[in-house]
Write a protein that holds these residues in place. Sequence first.
Motif, mmCIF file in Angstrom:
data_model
loop_
_atom_site.group_PDB
_atom_site.id
_atom_site.type_symbol
_atom_site.label_atom_id
_atom_site.label_comp_id
_atom_site.label_asym_id
_atom_site.label_seq_id
_atom_site.Cartn_x
_atom_site.Cartn_y
_atom_site.Cartn_z
ATOM 1 N N GLN A 89 0.850 -1.188 0.000
ATOM 2 C CA GLN A 89 0.000 0.000 0.000
ATOM 3 C C GLN A 89 0.886 1.239 0.000
ATOM 4 N N LEU A 90 0.560 2.190 -0.870
ATOM 5 C CA LEU A 90 1.308 3.433 -0.973
ATOM 6 C C LEU A 90 0.307 4.583 -1.018
ATOM 7 N N GLY A 91 0.558 5.635 -0.249
ATOM 8 C CA GLY A 91 -0.380 6.745 -0.215
ATOM 9 C C GLY A 91 0.317 8.073 -0.007
ATOM 10 N N TYR A 92 -0.275 9.113 -0.540
ATOM 11 C CA TYR A 92 0.244 10.468 -0.379
ATOM 12 C C TYR A 92 -0.924 11.397 -0.077
ATOM 13 N N SER A 93 -0.755 12.311 0.884
ATOM 14 C CA SER A 93 -1.808 13.263 1.239
ATOM 15 C C SER A 93 -1.195 14.646 1.433
ATOM 16 N N ASN A 94 -2.015 15.663 1.148
ATOM 17 C CA ASN A 94 -1.522 17.028 1.266
ATOM 18 C C ASN A 94 -2.720 17.978 1.297
ATOM 19 N N THR A 95 -2.425 19.256 1.512
ATOM 20 C CA THR A 95 -3.438 20.301 1.545
ATOM 21 C C THR A 95 -2.994 21.452 0.664
ATOM 22 N N PHE A 96 -3.901 21.888 -0.231
ATOM 23 C CA PHE A 96 -3.647 23.073 -1.033
ATOM 24 C C PHE A 96 -4.661 24.124 -0.615
ATOM 25 N N LYS A 97 -4.155 25.184 0.015
ATOM 26 C CA LYS A 97 -5.028 26.163 0.650
ATOM 27 C C LYS A 97 -5.930 25.423 1.641
ATOM 28 N N ARG A 98 -7.242 25.336 1.369
ATOM 29 C CA ARG A 98 -8.122 24.620 2.300
ATOM 30 C C ARG A 98 -8.650 23.329 1.684
ATOM 31 N N VAL A 99 -8.057 22.899 0.606
ATOM 32 C CA VAL A 99 -8.477 21.673 -0.071
ATOM 33 C C VAL A 99 -7.554 20.542 0.336
ATOM 34 N N ASN A 100 -8.129 19.463 0.897
ATOM 35 C CA ASN A 100 -7.367 18.282 1.255
ATOM 36 C C ASN A 100 -7.487 17.244 0.142
ATOM 37 N N TYR A 101 -6.377 16.613 -0.194
ATOM 38 C CA TYR A 101 -6.425 15.584 -1.217
ATOM 39 C C TYR A 101 -5.437 14.464 -0.878
ATOM 40 N N GLY A 102 -5.710 13.300 -1.430
ATOM 41 C CA GLY A 102 -4.863 12.148 -1.185
ATOM 42 C C GLY A 102 -4.907 11.186 -2.351
ATOM 43 N N VAL A 103 -3.789 10.510 -2.592
ATOM 44 C CA VAL A 103 -3.671 9.514 -3.647
ATOM 45 C C VAL A 103 -3.235 8.203 -2.999
ATOM 46 N N THR A 104 -3.907 7.113 -3.344
ATOM 47 C CA THR A 104 -3.573 5.803 -2.785
ATOM 48 C C THR A 104 -3.403 4.797 -3.914
ATOM 49 N N ALA A 105 -2.545 3.819 -3.680
ATOM 50 C CA ALA A 105 -2.349 2.715 -4.609
ATOM 51 C C ALA A 105 -2.008 1.479 -3.815
ATOM 52 N N SER A 106 -2.492 0.333 -4.259
ATOM 53 C CA SER A 106 -2.205 -0.914 -3.554
ATOM 54 C C SER A 106 -2.152 -2.061 -4.544
ATOM 55 N N ARG A 107 -1.433 -3.101 -4.146
ATOM 56 C CA ARG A 107 -1.335 -4.320 -4.950
ATOM 57 C C ARG A 107 -1.341 -5.509 -4.012
ATOM 58 N N THR A 108 -2.198 -6.460 -4.301
ATOM 59 C CA THR A 108 -2.337 -7.648 -3.457
ATOM 60 C C THR A 108 -2.220 -8.894 -4.316
ATOM 61 N N TYR A 109 -1.387 -9.817 -3.863
ATOM 62 C CA TYR A 109 -1.295 -11.127 -4.509
ATOM 63 C C TYR A 109 -1.836 -12.148 -3.525
ATOM 64 N N SER A 110 -2.848 -12.896 -3.928
ATOM 65 C CA SER A 110 -3.464 -13.865 -3.023
ATOM 66 C C SER A 110 -3.937 -15.069 -3.813
ATOM 67 N N TYR A 111 -4.271 -16.097 -3.060
ATOM 68 C CA TYR A 111 -4.718 -17.350 -3.656
ATOM 69 C C TYR A 111 -5.912 -17.862 -2.871
ATOM 70 N N SER A 112 -6.913 -18.354 -3.586
ATOM 71 C CA SER A 112 -8.081 -18.944 -2.940
ATOM 72 C C SER A 112 -8.826 -19.765 -3.970
ATOM 73 N N PRO A 113 -9.420 -20.907 -3.569
ATOM 74 C CA PRO A 113 -10.265 -21.645 -4.511
ATOM 75 C C PRO A 113 -11.393 -20.788 -5.058
ATOM 76 N N ALA A 114 -11.889 -19.872 -4.226
ATOM 77 C CA ALA A 114 -12.964 -18.999 -4.686
ATOM 78 C C ALA A 114 -12.507 -18.064 -5.787
ATOM 79 N N LEU A 115 -11.185 -17.799 -5.854
ATOM 80 C CA LEU A 115 -10.646 -16.928 -6.890
ATOM 81 C C LEU A 115 -10.211 -17.717 -8.105
ATOM 82 N N ARG A 116 -10.402 -19.054 -8.065
ATOM 83 C CA ARG A 116 -9.975 -19.950 -9.150
ATOM 84 C C ARG A 116 -8.470 -19.843 -9.370
#
Length: 950
Positions: free
Chosen positions: A634-661
């Motif tokens: 998980q990677l994220g960045y957050s900041n404020t420009f004047k009174r505007v709050n913003y954030g960017v997130t990214a994630s990657r998951t590797y998993s295994y399950s019979p339900a996921l085939r």
Amino acid sequence: MTTQHHLLYKDGSRASHVTLLRSRRLPMLIMAAFGSTSAWAAPAAPAAASGALEPAADPGVVQFSNAFVGTGQSSVDLSRFEQGTTVLPGNYSVDIFVNEGRVSRQDMTFHAVDGLKNAQPCFTYAELVQMGVDISTLDPATVNPQNVCIAISAVSPEATAKMDMGELRLNVSIPQASLLKRARGYVSPDLLDQGETAFLLGYTVNAYAINQSSSGPRSSGGNAISTDGTPVQVQNSAYYTPTGSGTYTPSTSGNYMLSNNGTYVPVQVGSYTPATSSGYHYSDINAYVGLNLGLNVAGWRIRSVETAQWDQNTGHTTWHNFNTTATHDITPWKAQLTLGDSYTQGILFDTTPFRGLTLYSDDRMRPDSQQGFAPVVRGVANTQARVEVRQNGNLLYETTVAPGPFVINDLYSTGYGGDLQVMVFEADGTVHSFTVPYSAVPMLLRPGVSRWAITDGQVRNTSLQNGMPYFVEGTYQRGINNWLTLYTGAQSTYRNLYHAYLGGAAINTPVGAFALDVTNSHTTFKGAGASQSGYSTRLSYSKAIATSGTTLAVASYRYSNGNYLSLGDAVQTQDLLTSMASNPSNWAAPSLLRSKQRVQVTINQDFGGKYGQLYFNGSRNTYWNGIPNATTYQLGYSNTFKRVNYGVTASRTYSYSPALRGSRYDNQVGLNISIPLGGPSARNVPMLSAMVSHDDVMGNNDRVGINGSFGERSQYNYNANVNYADHSNDKTTASGNLGWQAAYGNLNAGYSYSSHYQQGSVGASGGVVVHGGGVTLAPQIDLTSPVAIIDAPGAEGARVSSSGQAKINSQGYAVVTSLTPYRINDVTLDPTGASMDVELQTTRLQTAPRAGAVVPLKFDTVSGRAALIRATQPNGEVLPFGAEVIDASGNSVGTVGQGGQMFVRGAEDGGALTVKWGDSEREQCKVNYQLPARTKGRASSLESADAVCR
């Protein structure tokens, strides 16, 4: 801020109640209130020859102007008001500082001493203990609990106590030789309060109803076996779609199915009608109740956590007792004794649920300078969703969240280990989940500080089929010096099934803190004639770099060889072997999820100022027995420009399950923006928020919403959202929520709508305390923290300043939450909202509660109808300013203010007062006044009346 005081004259008579502002110019304000003028003299003009300045008058001396006293009137002795810095006898709420260090804020009594201009403070035995005085060196005939007025000179001839009336601060100076050698933040055990006998109940109720329909069959699904054996359509979810009929069987809860490899797959069982070409219809109501029960008696704190789930379609109501414990302080050891169902601490070994007893050191009982944990759950909901948090299969928490990012930060602590499984049930039928790591951090302790725990009990695991073994566990950590901490531990079952020994060290270095330990395990399987020994090595690291704003919170690595088993692994393996031996034809032993390698990294980077913050979380797990790896970033960045709050997130998951085939990567990216819809000085400003996200499986998801609060105390909150998802049968959904944080509980309701479903939810939470004074409701109760029961007779409507929306009820009680155990806590009342007919003798009290205590706090009040009397003499002249006012019982109740005004309390319909400005009969008169009949709804108003003093 105002602080209320009650003043006593030297003869013991009570003066009128006054309100003093906490200001350095307090004497000036007092004099102004009484109609005086100050003799603050301006410098004279410089002399022509020398340029010398005339000295200014003493600012501590004031004089009263005759313009306020009234010309031609008999003089009144106002000398007691002319010394602005004089401390009069009486009671004051003061901040006590000892050698420039703040100790507490509390009421102090000041009494007159012959030969001294200022009244001197009376110290009690408890106050001297609280200030850290070494009582053992003092004369017990003078310094003892029975003496309620101990002079500071009894501590040491060099000790002094000076009152600063401008700051309401008592500055105490005590030689170090007369003080105990204590760490900062120390609270004497003599001051700790175990409270009273009481019953406590914290509750959370949530009901969730959904109605889904479609004109065509689900685009994907498959079949599952329902509780009555009929093939039914499973929820549409690319994550959890079973691959064939008969593969899954219902679990006991009715909301999950148990696959043939022993894992739970979260699908709705027995809820769908079979899919046909004409579509399908699904509706259900789900209800959840969480109860936290407590009973305090004789220092014991009995606690029980109960949960219940009900599903309309299955008709199942599932009750679960999460744990029941009885705990008592062991003060000399700074420890707690707990009996019942609990968890080992999980600091050195993995946490183990058990039924038995544990005795462990409690860091909370140490001072602040000698010094715990449940993780924050963060996620994103695409619609208005129901969220479940589970640990080891047990339901810890359930709530309904609005679309968008959500945070759950009020989980009860269950130990230092055991990952949390978070399930998000979307309103459109989809389900997604994630795991929150819950593990230990480096084990450094201060020099000379120890942390230990001893546990003896039975492993508590309801999935075991052949009994639950007994075990003992002991751990010990010791800070050796500033850079080294050593620790060790041992685990052993009673019948030689399992033994484990651990040894390690934590080191503080300039490049960070390291902890390295090695655990050796030995397992002997009963009936199998086999044993195995293995080892596990764990390395942890943390570092904060203040200059760059970088915090490497946790970086840990653990390697276990193929023969290493934890206590939980050994117990489960023995249970399976026993079952296989008794009925081998019905068993095919599944592979245990045994960890091989585990790496966790958490990095936070604060770029400072306008450059924002960056965080990274990552974990990778590999397993023995061919079980696939699991990786999350998980990677994220957050900041404020004047009174505007913003954030960017990214994630990657590797998993295994019979339900996921099989195995696969799942990538997610998102952008969040929030904008206030109002000026920076406006109250209750609404926030406009927007989110765009992309998921490899769920596709694109866009949301826009507004949220905010309203009400005098922001007690109401709301949010409304519109969501668009391009991969959903319901492209566009709308939802809204409304909440009310009331004085005696919290209520919330939500609704969402789309072309294929409607969903609604209602919830409530709060607390109840049954105590010696009756039953009192509270907005919330955390049974792990102490609470106080305020008793303020007649003060209905007064608010508890330190406890959210809580206020005094009609019986004169209120519950104060969020107290800190083993620390001095200030509890304050705001009289705003209470009737004018009630006077709070004090608005602030202090308490040092033990953990989980229910502490009674008595706020003294004086009740009586309040009135402002404007009196004149028979000739029309106003009464002399400063004249003394005496009630019918002979008590001094105040003085005459400007314009002959007198404030009185106590007479319901009227009464008689005597006004004296001298000793002769000509220098006194009587006022008989009559108050108007009460008007309904005006009990909180100040009445006024005119009268003639004859």
